[in-house]
Write a protein that holds these residues in place. Sequence first.
Motif, short mmCIF file in Angstrom:
data_model
loop_
_atom_site.label_atom_id
_atom_site.label_comp_id
_atom_site.label_asym_id
_atom_site.label_seq_id
_atom_site.Cartn_x
_atom_site.Cartn_y
_atom_site.Cartn_z
N ALA A 447 -11.35 -18.37 16.84
CA ALA A 447 -11.91 -19.72 16.67
C ALA A 447 -12.00 -20.08 15.20
N LEU A 448 -12.50 -19.18 14.38
CA LEU A 448 -12.63 -19.48 12.95
C LEU A 448 -11.27 -19.54 12.27
N ASP A 449 -10.29 -18.77 12.77
CA ASP A 449 -8.95 -18.84 12.19
C ASP A 449 -8.33 -20.21 12.42
N GLU A 450 -8.50 -20.74 13.63
CA GLU A 450 -7.97 -22.07 13.90
C GLU A 450 -8.72 -23.13 13.11
N ALA A 451 -10.03 -22.92 12.95
CA ALA A 451 -10.79 -23.84 12.10
C ALA A 451 -10.29 -23.81 10.66
N MET A 452 -9.97 -22.63 10.18
CA MET A 452 -9.41 -22.51 8.83
C MET A 452 -8.06 -23.21 8.74
N MET A 453 -7.27 -23.09 9.78
CA MET A 453 -5.96 -23.76 9.79
C MET A 453 -6.13 -25.27 9.67
N GLN A 454 -7.06 -25.83 10.44
CA GLN A 454 -7.26 -27.27 10.40
C GLN A 454 -7.89 -27.69 9.08
N VAL A 472 -14.08 -15.21 7.43
CA VAL A 472 -12.65 -15.38 7.67
C VAL A 472 -11.87 -14.61 6.62
N SER A 473 -11.01 -13.71 7.07
CA SER A 473 -10.20 -12.90 6.17
C SER A 473 -8.84 -13.58 6.00
N MET A 474 -8.54 -13.98 4.80
CA MET A 474 -7.26 -14.64 4.54
C MET A 474 -6.08 -13.68 4.73
N ARG A 475 -6.30 -12.42 4.50
CA ARG A 475 -5.22 -11.46 4.67
C ARG A 475 -4.82 -11.35 6.13
#
Length: 1429
Positions: A447-454, A472-475
């Motif tokens: 969920a947080l990865d998709e939030a980061m994408m948006q 959220v880990s950018m790596r």
Amino acid sequence: MSIQKCFLDNSSRMIKAMSTAKSNNTETKTKTTRSWIESTFQKRECKCFVPSAKDEHVCWCGLSRTAHGANIVTANPGEAWVPARHTQAGPTDAYGTVEFQGGPHPTKAQYVRLSHDTRPELIVQLLTREWALDRPKLLITIQGGKANFDLQPKLKKVLRKGLLKAAKTTGAWIFTGGTNTGVTRQVGDALQLERSQRAGRVVSIGIAPWGIVEGANELIGKGRDVPYHAIASPRSKLAVLNNRHAYFLLVDNGSVGRYGAEIVLRRKLEKYIAAQKLHPYTHSSTPVVCLVIEGGTNTVRAVLEYVTDNPPVPVVVCDGSGRAADLIAFVHKYASETGEQTVLESMRDYLIGTIQKTFEVGLQQAECLYTELLQCTRKKNLITVFRIQERAEGGEVQELDQVILTALFRAQHLTPSEQLSLALTWNRVDIARSEIFVYGQEWPPGALDEAMMQALEHDRIDFVKLLLENGVSMRKFLTIPRLEELYNTKSGPSNTLRYILRDVRPHLPKGYVYTLHDIGLVINKLIGGAYRCYYTRRKFRPIYAKVMNKSVNVHRNSASFTRHNAGGLSLITGFMPVTSEMALFDYPFNELLMWAVLTKRHQMALLMWTHGEESLAKSLIACKLYKAMAHEAAEDDMETEVYEELRHYGKEFENKALELLDYCYRQDDDQAQQLLTCELQNWSGQTCLSLAVTANHRALLAHPCSQIILADLWMGGLRTRKNTNLKVILSLLCPLYILRLEFKSKEELQLMPQTEEEHLENESIEDDRSTKDPTDAEQALIGSGECETRVDQNGKVGKVGWEPSYRELPEYHPSEIKRMRPLRLRKKIYEFFTAPITKFWADSIAYILFLLMFTYTVLVKMNPTPSWPEIYSICYILTFLCEKIREIVTSEPVAIRHKFSVWAWNMWNTYDAGFIIFFLVGLTLRLREISRDVGRVIYCVDIIYWYLRILNILGVNKYLGPLVTMMGKMVKNMIYFVVLLLVVLMSFGVARQAILHPDKDASWHLIREVFYQPYFMLYGEVFAGDIDPPCGKEIGDRKCVTGRWITPIAMTVYLLIANILLINLLIAVFNNIFNEVNEVSHQVWMFQRFTVVMEYEQKPVLPPPLIIFCHIYAVGKWVTRNVSHKRFQYDNGLKLFLEKEDMERLYDFEEECVEGYFREQEIKLSNSIEERVRNTTDRVEHITTKMEDLNQKANCQIQSMQSVEFRLRKLEDIAEQTMSHLAVIHRFMATHPSLVNRGSTDTLGPPPPSFQAGGNRLRTASDRSEVLSDSDTGARFAVRPVQEEDEQPSCHSDDELPQSGTEAICGEAKEPEADSISTSSGGSAAGPDVTVVRQQPAIMPARQRSSDSNRTEPSDEKKVASSTDDAFLPEVREMPTDLHSLRPRTTSGGTRRTANTRRYVTRKIIYTVKTLHKRENVIENFFQTRVDF
């Protein structure tokens, strides 16, 4: 002419046809819009006359009978008027644009008249398609009173600010009543400043009844602009439209002058919008919130409907706005969470009374409203009360926009992902931080990865920070598909990536999806030089193909791109599975930095620069990319604004790189030097120094840290402080002097930058030594394996031949590590000849020798066979050519074209190649007998350049280098001057040659004649004999040429323009160049020093012509490696090769420096003048707000004080009137001594003429004067009658006051009961005290008699009429019928009683006045203290 005319006619016809077609398209589109509106929306008109209950000549719709027409149908008596039955529908006749007049420029708004039963989906289509509105991300509906009201200034300011912020930041629609009355007027005032902005303004939609709009007939028209004056008439019952709204929906149900037609349509429209999906591919719908400001009874019912509807709508109530809002806030405050409302039930009567007073309604309606308020409290969680005094947890005042958005989160049962999606849609990170990312919140995977994408796609900087802070880990997040999707997103700011991409991919189809390989080509083009992006390398291609083949069904389909390109924000978990093969970027912030720079997201690029490693390198890369993009924008003739913007961004990163390096250097200079020279594997193996040269960052290269490195590299292995150049020259001339030079130690050489080949050779040498010398720590611990075990005398077990010494464990002896090992003689000789300074002087000496030989060759006679100086010159040029070829081959780029472009970047390389070829041409011609002289001439011309090339050698000098740079800039600028000079010279030269020599034949010699004399005239050679040559008609004289007098005039003008104007202009330009370069001369020289150091570092040891042996050795090594299939290509750049642990330590140091740099910048910012001014401004605004509040409170207190002062003045006036009345009584008693004398006789005479016998009693003065109550004066003043003798009054001292006015007055002693009327005079000052004795009634107690005697209000039939003078007589008792029963009073007792009465009244008045003055002083002191506070 006919062809030209025909062409012009055809062009004009084409232009007319194009303009006609364009106008036809516009008209067609307008007609289509009009026809759709007319066919979709309808109006309502009353078709049946239904008599009103109030007036039978007026219909229920509000129109009179005559307005309906003559043939109108009349309804049956008692029939109710219903719009569906008594109105008829027709196509709407009112839509277009209304222009509100009254301002400097009319404000425009769209409007349409529509029926009350219009379907809401048609209205949404009108708003989104025809009026081009974006779909709402939030709907704020305003409810409140229709009548005008005033808000508190502070509340009004907070409402304006909060409502605007909530609407602007979330992209909301605002629904209001539309008219310029009540709450809509307040909302319109809030939108006053926002309406002036054309772009990004708030969408305010007014929904008003058509029948109550003032001047509705003026709005009738189809698609036209209607001027409208928003001025309401005070006598009219209608209302004007609010000129702050942008859109109006005028609801028509056929009635006129009545509200309510819009209520049902507005609620249906709100429900329809609330049911719509916020974005495609999401589950959340458009949120709706109701804002209540003031309001009446209908507002209470509307709130009840909102909170009880399905789905319910959260309501925000503004406490302090008045009426309904205050009542709802009060009930909400005392409502309990459970069903029982005991507190409110106990206040039922009070609330009903308050409702009656507030809304001016009857008891029954008030009870109904009370019931509705109780029903609202059952949904307490849906109602949020906004109070100005409320403060958030952080101590700051809670704003209205936060309350509105927080109420939505609390009211709607959304999952955390949906809440985060809403917060992302609104771009409200403060709401996400306070309401979503709370302690203990659990998130589903992805969920947080998709939030980061948006957040990345839509350039939500604050959300990216928040997500990074919350785990959220950018790596793990950044994968190849996601990075490629970011490059292909259509969201975010406009950028120039597609224009640059067309240069590397000329023919791109429409809808082409950019790949990372394309992006790599763009990066290579922008950075230039030998830089090769990771995306374009061979090892990346199979990895990219493998990953994209696995995710092709997920990433490449059209649905995924449609979802992300549509601008929607969705958090679909598990959209893209993260695998170990996808997570390929060890430094994801580097990739995201380049993405942000290429897509022109500057703030995002700054954020990515602050995170991760290699901050210095990232800043230099960003600087270079921005500068290259600015250069591309300038070449593509794009807008100047884009060029300036990109240039400014590059300058900002350039400053950050310099400031960060300076901070690192101040913290630790050694590690700062390592940062500049360590190899950057993620940036094409470059170093920060080489990146700074690529980015043309002169200031960074001129920094002391960079100069220390360059000085160290220039010296190589030498360590000489003074007279270095002289020592090197002596060592070259006498090699034995090398033994006297100082050299660096082995440890110092290992810390110096070196080439990759040298690094590998040193490693191999160290490995060989380690295998031969097993004295390292590990082998010391393990042992050789051949030692025998022995037992010492002390019982310790050891090995034969091995002594446990700490010297074999160097890690435990720091002093051993710091021990510097000197170089051997062989290494010293190698380090001396490979030092750049040695190569420079060897090359310079060889070059000077070459010039001497070449000069001798061209000066002496040239023999058929070359002499030995000429042979030396030829060998030098040929070996120099081989060196240039080696430079091209060994350059870093792979492709030959790129190698040549990198090599040709240096201007001297291009010139060298040209004149070498020119020399070879001369050599070829010289070896032939017939063209030997031509070859010699070519030699002579060629030597000019080789002498000028000494400037390149002189550029190394600190003082001569800047001057050489000035010369180069001046030559470039002189080219533009030559163009101007050539124009002027041609104009004069051609005219002069044509006039003076009209008979010349065509030949190339004419060109020389045109330029020859005019050019040399610039230097003072005017050719005086040829200015005006003598001529005549005689024999031997020169023939006179027609127009010869024009030549001197033209020459004068020519010399004036060329010699005076252009030459001085050139001098001014040169002066400007000198000033510019002189200011940064030291910086320019330091920048060029790097190029010189790198050039001589890569040069072979021997100079030309001996350099041929080095070339033979390099070719042999290349062949050997090629045959043995070993790597034969190495990087020639100087780098510092560190181990992984050393790199980690260096990265840690850099990260610490970045954090310290930001802290230092924050301190500088807080101490800057701008920040101080801003803080002072904020404080002044805060103090101003506080002062306004205090001023408002002071005004209220002043009003209260004025009211108290008014009452005090009134009391003083009453006291003065009382004193005047007493003075009259005193004067009356003084002027009637007969009444006093009458009391001195023993017998009572007949009653006075003014007294009427048989009457009950006379009226006293207090009966006819104004009698003041206790509440007005604090005491009652009245003249009491004297007491009878049998009464015993209680005595008081002079300081003691009686408890009430009815108490008896103290006498000296009891007097016997008198049977007659007795009067006494107590002196001149005392007034008379008259007593009329009446017949004794039945015997009663003394107290009763006293109370009866104190009555001052007898019945009307017992009152005795008196004259004007008798009006102020004291109270006189009624005279009894039996006069003999009366006993006369003594004169002395009556006098004493009269004096006591007077003293009592006087003391009473003085005490009252003193009390009033004391109270006044206390009140004044209290209010003065509050005002001072």
